[in-house]
Design an enzyme around this catalytic site. Structure first.
Site, PDB file in Angstrom:
ATOM      1  N   THR A   1       5.210   4.277   2.816  1.00 21.70           N
ATOM      2  CA  THR A   1       5.765   5.506   3.381  1.00 21.70           C
ATOM      3  C   THR A   1       6.100   5.331   4.852  1.00 21.70           C
ATOM      4  O   THR A   1       7.189   5.700   5.311  1.00 21.70           O
ATOM      5  CB  THR A   1       4.777   6.670   3.205  1.00 21.70           C
ATOM      6  OG1 THR A   1       4.269   6.675   1.871  1.00 21.70           O
ATOM      7  CG2 THR A   1       5.458   8.004   3.471  1.00 21.70           C
TER       8      THR A   1
ATOM      9  N   GLY B   1       0.837  -1.181   0.000  1.00 27.10           N
ATOM     10  CA  GLY B   1       0.000   0.000   0.000  1.00 27.10           C
ATOM     11  C   GLY B   1       0.878   1.239   0.000  1.00 27.10           C
ATOM     12  O   GLY B   1       1.984   1.228   0.544  1.00 27.10           O
ATOM     13  N   CYS B   2       0.409   2.320  -0.629  1.00 28.60           N
ATOM     14  CA  CYS B   2       1.243   3.529  -0.705  1.00 28.60           C
ATOM     15  C   CYS B   2       1.472   4.133   0.677  1.00 28.60           C
ATOM     16  O   CYS B   2       2.591   4.567   0.995  1.00 28.60           O
ATOM     17  CB  CYS B   2       0.622   4.547  -1.652  1.00 28.60           C
ATOM     18  SG  CYS B   2      -1.095   4.994  -1.291  1.00 28.60           S
ATOM     19  N   ASN B   3       0.444   4.150   1.520  1.00 25.59           N
ATOM     20  CA  ASN B   3       0.622   4.644   2.887  1.00 25.59           C
ATOM     21  C   ASN B   3       1.541   3.718   3.680  1.00 25.59           C
ATOM     22  O   ASN B   3       2.392   4.172   4.456  1.00 25.59           O
ATOM     23  CB  ASN B   3      -0.728   4.748   3.599  1.00 25.59           C
ATOM     24  CG  ASN B   3      -1.687   5.695   2.912  1.00 25.59           C
ATOM     25  OD1 ASN B   3      -1.291   6.726   2.402  1.00 25.59           O
ATOM     26  ND2 ASN B   3      -2.960   5.341   2.896  1.00 25.59           N
ATOM     27  N   ALA B   4       1.341   2.421   3.478  1.00 22.88           N
ATOM     28  CA  ALA B   4       2.148   1.433   4.197  1.00 22.88           C
ATOM     29  C   ALA B   4       3.619   1.546   3.826  1.00 22.88           C
ATOM     30  O   ALA B   4       4.503   1.413   4.678  1.00 22.88           O
ATOM     31  CB  ALA B   4       1.632   0.026   3.911  1.00 22.88           C
TER      32      ALA B   4
END
Length: 342
Positions: free
Chosen positions: A153, A148-151
């Protein structure tokens, strides 16, 4: 050698980003693009910014001859992705951009995504695709699960700190701002211009965001005991970018030195001089992640801020980075472009 590439779900944002990146790759050729609802249309009709490229017409997945494909990117929604991937040839190399193969525990997947996993054999073989930490496994993998993109980061900040034991594992706060493209291209009322412009809002408050499943899985495995972070995402009126501010209990200089050492030789993750903070403007359209560390007026605390482009380093760029490894290419090939600025 030219590798033949198929992209499933090419009519979405991450699919289009893959096309943009792969078009500049010297050793890849796109031979098939799927878009179930836009089959028969050209990519120029769906994404006019790609008009200059000579690309296949969008088709349905069942029209693709996978015998002529070396690697397939799957940019389909979760649940759909697992159903499609389990039906693909068992020898086909696949990079999946959905959430379907990120979580190793089928029960964790059911908890966070609300449905049973139907491709358990493929789930068991999938390698988690955070490139900088799973390189060796990715090189020999058949199926790689993009993060995931948030994960991604949050992990770029916290993985080295957890592994080194330099922060309090029971006091981690992650405050993250994400651009609207992270929600995909589908029409949603809360993403209309009048609903989003000139404002910002928190969502999935109270520990309900699905990417927490990845944090729980990865951080707990690193620490050898359960680790839970307090995570609140915010939607901001920007097209691209993630800015994650992480608050930890630990010595700020030690935190800085740990991160600087961890990423000293990484081509895409850059730790700024102590006290400098990153901006999403400085990573836009690139596969780079910038990390800044500063102290706090409260002794024994550090603030770590990370910025990346959610569509590139957070998704499609990461996917291409992984595909390069799977195909024996240099990891950075096709990804060395400078960020767009201003």
């Amino acid at each position: 050698m030219t590798h033949k590439i198929a992209i499933l779900g090419a009519s979405g944002y991450t699919g289009a980003e893959l096309v943009r990146l792969i078009a500049e790759h010297p050793n890849m050729e796109i031979v098939a693009l799927s878009g179930e609802r836009k089959a028969g249309q050209s990519m120029a009709e769906v994404f006019p910014h790609l008009r200059h490229l000579d690309l296949p017409v969008l088709c349905k997945i069942d029209e693709i001859d996978f015998a002529g494909v070396d690697l397939c990117f799957c940019a389909l929604p979760h649940k759909t992705s697992q159903e499609v991937i389990r039906a693909l040839p068992a020898t086909l190399k696949i990079v999946d951009l959905s959430a379907d193969f990120r979580l190793r525990d089928p029960e964790a997947y059911r908890t966070w995504y609300g449905n049973e996993h139907v491709a358990l054999e493929q789930q068991a073989e999938a390698v988690y695709g955070l490139t900088e930490f799973y390189r060796d496994q990715i090189r020999t993998a058949r199926l790689v699960a993009g993060t995931g993109c948030n994960a991604a980061t949050g992990q770029y900040v916290l993985r080295p700190l957890i592994a080194a034991g330099v922060i309090d594992l029971d006091e981690i706060i992650l405050d993250l701002k994400c651009a609207v493209s992270g929600a995909g291209r589908s029409l949603k009322e809360n993403l209309l211009h009048a609903e989003l412009s000139e404002g910002a809002n928190a969502y999935a408050v109270g520990g309900t965001h699905r990417h927490l499943g990845e944090f729980d899985q990865e951080f707990s495995a690193l620490a050898g005991r359960p680790v839970q972070v307090q995570f609140t995402p915010h939607l901001i009126p920007a097209n691209r970018g993630i800015l994650a501010t992480t608050y930890v209990r630990g010595d700020a200089q030690t935190v800085f030195q740990t991160l600087a050492a961890a990423y000293a030789d990484e081509p895409f993750v850059h730790v700024l001089p102590f006290g400098e903070t990153p901006s999403t403007h400085h990573v836009r359209g690139s596969n780079h992640c910038h990390i800044g560390v500063t102290g706090d007026r409260i002794a024994g605390r550090a603030i770590v801020i990370a910025a990346l482009d959610n569509l590139t380093k957070g998704s499609s760029g990461q996917a291409l980075q992984n595909a390069n490894l799977m195909l024996g290419e240099t990891e950075t090939t096709g990804l060395t472009m400078a960020p767009l600025f201003p």
